[in-house]
Every structure is written in structure tokens, then in C-alpha cells.
Enzyme design. Structure first.
Site, PDB file in Angstrom:
ATOM      1  N   HIS A  87       1.493   4.330  -2.797  1.00  0.00           N
ATOM      2  CA  HIS A  87       1.498   5.792  -2.647  1.00  0.00           C
ATOM      3  C   HIS A  87       2.693   6.402  -3.382  1.00  0.00           C
ATOM      4  O   HIS A  87       2.563   7.411  -4.079  1.00  0.00           O
ATOM      5  CB  HIS A  87       1.589   6.165  -1.166  1.00  0.00           C
ATOM      6  CG  HIS A  87       0.273   6.239  -0.464  1.00  0.00           C
ATOM      7  ND1 HIS A  87      -0.777   6.998  -0.929  1.00  0.00           N
ATOM      8  CD2 HIS A  87      -0.155   5.666   0.699  1.00  0.00           C
ATOM      9  CE1 HIS A  87      -1.798   6.886  -0.090  1.00  0.00           C
ATOM     10  NE2 HIS A  87      -1.451   6.079   0.895  1.00  0.00           N
TER      11      HIS A  87
ATOM     12  N   HIS B  61       0.839  -1.209   0.000  1.00  0.00           N
ATOM     13  CA  HIS B  61       0.000   0.000   0.000  1.00  0.00           C
ATOM     14  C   HIS B  61       0.872   1.256   0.000  1.00  0.00           C
ATOM     15  O   HIS B  61       0.632   2.195  -0.777  1.00  0.00           O
ATOM     16  CB  HIS B  61      -0.910  -0.028   1.226  1.00  0.00           C
ATOM     17  CG  HIS B  61      -1.663   1.239   1.469  1.00  0.00           C
ATOM     18  ND1 HIS B  61      -2.975   1.414   1.070  1.00  0.00           N
ATOM     19  CD2 HIS B  61      -1.296   2.402   2.085  1.00  0.00           C
ATOM     20  CE1 HIS B  61      -3.372   2.627   1.420  1.00  0.00           C
ATOM     21  NE2 HIS B  61      -2.376   3.243   2.044  1.00  0.00           N
ATOM     22  N   GLU B  62       1.884   1.274   0.855  1.00  0.00           N
ATOM     23  CA  GLU B  62       2.765   2.448   0.934  1.00  0.00           C
ATOM     24  C   GLU B  62       3.596   2.610  -0.341  1.00  0.00           C
ATOM     25  O   GLU B  62       3.795   3.731  -0.821  1.00  0.00           O
ATOM     26  CB  GLU B  62       3.679   2.346   2.156  1.00  0.00           C
ATOM     27  CG  GLU B  62       2.951   2.268   3.489  1.00  0.00           C
ATOM     28  CD  GLU B  62       1.976   3.409   3.709  1.00  0.00           C
ATOM     29  OE1 GLU B  62       2.204   4.508   3.160  1.00  0.00           O
ATOM     30  OE2 GLU B  62       0.974   3.210   4.414  1.00  0.00           O
TER      31      GLU B  62
ATOM     32  N   GLU C 230      -6.250   7.146  -1.352  1.00  0.00           N
ATOM     33  CA  GLU C 230      -6.164   5.943  -0.514  1.00  0.00           C
ATOM     34  C   GLU C 230      -6.735   4.729  -1.232  1.00  0.00           C
ATOM     35  O   GLU C 230      -6.175   3.628  -1.152  1.00  0.00           O
ATOM     36  CB  GLU C 230      -6.902   6.161   0.812  1.00  0.00           C
ATOM     37  CG  GLU C 230      -6.140   6.982   1.828  1.00  0.00           C
ATOM     38  CD  GLU C 230      -4.782   6.394   2.141  1.00  0.00           C
ATOM     39  OE1 GLU C 230      -4.697   5.176   2.406  1.00  0.00           O
ATOM     40  OE2 GLU C 230      -3.800   7.149   2.100  1.00  0.00           O
TER      41      GLU C 230
END
Length: 295
Positions: free
Chosen positions: A151, A147-148, A224
Site C-alpha cells: 500500500h 501487503h501493507e 487491495e
């Protein structure tokens, strides 16, 4: 860098169009007729320079600020099995996402959390909390890391910084118009800028700043979902859902992440009612549902 240049060019065009639109609608004439002598084009450019300067400066020092504010320790030489696994996993995910290996760190916090920051997707930092490493399974931690990395690969730090620059510009611009209107029209001040101008400008900046932050947070929530989607592609949809479910189970724990990093963390906390407009993250239930619909 190309993303920044393109975005700045786009927003210079927005500033120009806004200036022309105000002129076409006779806003300059209306203000002048009421004793307010403002060059709106110059004011708009002035506000754009300062609005973007603050936002971009924050972006360029974001890694340093993140390390200082969270106490993140960068892993250079792994000393434990956890650290070795963490480095190897981030390296693998970065390679799959097509970005350079970011710095990897651990910050001392009991709550399960993680964040990514940095001005460039090839010069980033990914950090996880000690609590996340200790309590989550490896496939769940891998999903959080994915997930990071999402980003970073999506350029979310740059995008949100530039969006913040846009809203800063218009908050400053309209606050100064309001300040001049109050000073010249309501208080009939004809000698420079009086106290009413400064008080009204500060008050308008506070109110408009709050409203503008809701816009930035709306964009943050949309990013997100994209980061979750990237996490699902890199680590698997099931693992991403499991990680979010574990985070939901721990929502009662206090979050010690600085507000400036919440938008790029995995867990943004809970807010109710009107305050939901200012959440950097969608509710975990909505994120889990979106992943389930993804299949």
C-alpha cells in the site's frame, strides 16, 4: 509530492473541461432562463478548493489520527522478541520495496488486522494488532506486513485522498446547483438564498455523498488487489494466500478498526447485498482466487 502535484494538475484540467462542457451545452443559459443566476466556473473552482482542502488535510494528519484512534504504540526500542522481529521484517520489506523505513507500531486489538497510513511513501506508519502477532505464524504476519508495505509503495493513501478530493468537489458543486434550482425554480424565491436552498443543498450533499463513496470504495477495492500482488512479490504467493485464508477463518470476530483506516487495513470485514458497493476490500475469496491465478 510529485504525485500530488501531477494529480492536482490533472484534476484542475478536469474542472476546466467540466466548466467548458457545461457552457457548451447551454447549462448556464438554462439556469438563467429559470431565474438561477450562477457563475458555474467560479462555483466549480470554489468547490474544488474546499473539496481538496478537506481531503488533503485528512491525509496530512492521517498518521497522528491513526495513532490516536487505535491506541497504536510506536516501537522505538524493541522490548520483546516479537517487537525485534517486527522491526527487522518491516525494515527488510521496505528495503526490497524501495521505500524508507516507516514507523512501526502495535495496536491493542484481539482481531487479526493491520494498517498502513501516511501522506508520503517515505513518511509512513505500518501497524499490526496484538491479536495478529499472537495467533498468526511468522510467515503469515510477514505476508500481511508485505501487503501493507505494498500500500505504501504504491502510494495508495495519496491516490485515494486525491480521488476523495475529486468526488468532494463534484458533490459540493452539484448539490449547490440543485439547491439553487429548488430555491429559485420550484419555490420561486427571488431574494437571496432562502431556506429551501439550504435544506435542498444539505439533502443533495447527503445523497450524492453516499453515491460518491461507492466510487471511492470501488477504487479502494482495486488497490487491495494491487497490494495483495505486492505482498505476494515480497513475501511469496503461498504465504500471502495462507494469511488471507487465516483472516477468512477469523471473519466472525468483531472489527475494531476505525472506518477511516479500513481502506488501508488487511481485513475490511463482510457486507452483503447492496452494502457490498461500500466495501473497502473485495471479499477474501476473490482476493485468494486472484492470487491463485497469479501462480
Amino acid at each position: 509530492m510529485m504525485r500530488i502535484l501531477l494529480f492536482l494538475a490533472t484534476n484542475l484540467a478536469v474542472v476546466l473541461i467540466a466548466s467548458i462542457t457545461l457552457s457548451l451545452f447551454g447549462f448556464n443559459g438554462f439556469m438563467a432562463a429559470n431565474g438561477v443566476d450562477l457563475n458555474l466556473s467560479q462555483l466549480l473552482v470554489f468547490c474544488a478548493v474546499f473539496g481538496f482542502a478537506g481531503s488533503l488535510f485528512s491525509l496530512f494528519i492521517s498518521k497522528w489520527m491513526a495513532k490516536m484512534s487505535t491506541g497504536t504504540q510506536i516501537i522505538t526500542q524493541p522490548r520483546t522478541r516479537h517487537e525485534q522481529w517486527l522491526l527487522q521484517t518491516v525494515e527488510q520489506l521496505s528495503r526490497e520495496a524501495g521505500i524508507k523505513m516507516p514507523e512501526v507500531g502495535i495496536f491493542p486489538a484481539y482481531e487479526a488486522n493491520a494498517f498502513a497510513t501516511g501522506w508520503n511513501k517515505n513518511d509512513a506508519l505500518v501497524a499490526v494488532s496484538q491479536g495478529l502477532l499472537e495467533r498468526f505464524k511468522e510467515d503469515e504476519v510477514r505476508a500481511v506486513l508485505a501487503h501493507e508495505i505494498g500500500h505504501v509503495a504504491n502510494g495508495d493513501m495519496v491516490t485515494l485522498a486525491l480521488i476523495q478530493g475529486v468526488v468532494n468537489t463534484f458533490v459540493m458543486f452539484f448539490a449547490r446547483i440543485i439547491g439553487n434550482f429548488v430555491d429559485k425554480v420550484i419555490f420561486k424565491n427571488e431574494e437571496g438564498q432562502g431556506m429551501a436552498y439550504y435544506i435542498a443543498t444539505i439533502f443533495a450533499e447527503l445523497v450524492l455523498g453516499i453515491l460518491a463513496s461507492a466510487i471511492v470504495m470501488w477504487f479502494s477495492r482495486k488497490r487491495e488487489f494491487r497490494a495483495d500482488d505486492a505482498g505476494a512479490r515480497l513475501a511469496g504467493t503461498g504465504a500471502m494466500i495462507n494469511a488471507l485464508q487465516r483472516l477468512r477463518a477469523e471473519q466472525g470476530l468483531p472489527v475494531h478498526m476505525p472506518d477511516t483506516l479500513n481502506a488501508f487495513g488487511i481485513n475490511g470485514g463482510i457486507k452483503q447485498g447492496f452494502a457490498r458497493m461500500f466495501m473497502s476490500h473485495p471479499p477474501l475469496e476473490e482476493r485468494i482466487d486472484a492470487l491463485r491465478r497469479r501462480g
